[in-house]
Motif scaffolding. Structure first.
Motif, short mmCIF file in Angstrom:
data_model
loop_
_atom_site.label_atom_id
_atom_site.label_comp_id
_atom_site.label_asym_id
_atom_site.label_seq_id
_atom_site.Cartn_x
_atom_site.Cartn_y
_atom_site.Cartn_z
N UNK A 5 8.47 30.78 49.67
CA UNK A 5 9.07 30.85 51.26
C UNK A 5 8.33 32.54 51.70
N UNK A 6 7.85 31.96 53.56
CA UNK A 6 7.61 33.08 53.70
C UNK A 6 8.46 33.94 54.08
N UNK A 7 8.39 35.03 54.14
CA UNK A 7 9.69 36.32 55.17
C UNK A 7 8.67 36.71 56.04
N UNK A 8 9.20 36.99 57.40
CA UNK A 8 9.20 37.97 58.44
C UNK A 8 9.44 38.62 59.29
N UNK A 9 9.08 39.16 59.79
CA UNK A 9 10.32 40.23 61.00
C UNK A 9 9.79 40.49 62.46
N UNK A 10 9.53 41.41 63.71
CA UNK A 10 9.44 41.57 64.77
C UNK A 10 7.98 42.38 64.70
N UNK A 11 7.16 42.56 65.36
CA UNK A 11 6.45 43.42 64.83
C UNK A 11 7.01 44.90 65.37
N UNK A 12 8.22 45.07 66.27
CA UNK A 12 8.45 46.17 66.00
C UNK A 12 9.84 47.00 65.44
N UNK A 13 10.08 45.59 64.58
CA UNK A 13 10.92 45.88 63.54
C UNK A 13 10.42 46.40 61.72
N UNK A 14 9.10 45.38 61.70
CA UNK A 14 8.17 46.05 60.79
C UNK A 14 8.32 47.44 61.32
#
Ligand code: S3P
Length: 167
Positions: A100-109
């Protein structure tokens, strides 16, 4: 998904460790975090390993730990963001796990990672480093069987989505 590990991958700050712990409670499965195992085995903290052995030393340790954990009984495995840098790690994870790959927007990261300054790859200008490393790693998490964006979802909601898909 009997017999397979549930493996969480994703960029730093996507919530792998926390979501792994929530899944572990929900599914009553053991959770192992490769970063923690590396620290336990070496008796050093990750920044110390980077300082003494460089990134290469850390990657060697991480690779050895991953191969070892994958040989254990099926469980939840949470990984460091750079685990996908070695193709042999990717092959092993694809073979032995449901990934499972988790991600988030660059701004949020950038927002999340600016609050926690413990990562050796993010010393100095976090915004610049996150942008650069995210670009360098573009596509490397795409082999996952299932993807979840954590930008707007709470960790428990994300864990719930993963659990439903796994069942
Ligand atoms: C790294 C991510 C870290 C840790 C190390 C290197 C990376 O783990 O393994 O600092 O290269 O992305 P998290 O993804 O848990 O922060």
């Amino acid at each position: 998904m009997q017999g397979k590990h549930l493996i969480l991958i994703g960029f730093m700050g996507t919530g792998k460790s926390l979501i792994g712990r929530l899944l572990s409670e929900r599914m009553e499965l053991l959770v192992t975090d490769t970063d923690q195992e590396v620290e336990r085995e070496s008796g050093m903290l990750i920044p110390e390993i980077f300082a003494q052995e460089g990134e290469e030393g850390f990657r060697n340790r991480e690779k050895r730990i991953l191969a070892n954990v994958l040989q254990r009984e099926p469980q939840i495995i949470t990984t460091g963001g750079g685990i996908v840098l070695l193709p042999e790690n990717v092959h092993l994870m694809q073979k032995k796990g449901w990934v499972v790959a988790l991600d988030a927007t660059e701004e949020e990261l950038i927002r999340r990672l600016s609050r926690d300054r413990s990562r050796p790859l993010l010393t100095g200008d976090v915004t610049e480093k996150v942008r650069r490393i995210k670009k360098e790693r573009q596509g490397l998490y795409d082999f996952a069987h299932f993807k979840q964006d954590t930008t707007h979802n709470s960790p428990s909601k994300t864990a719930e989505n993963i659990w439903r898909q796994w069942k």
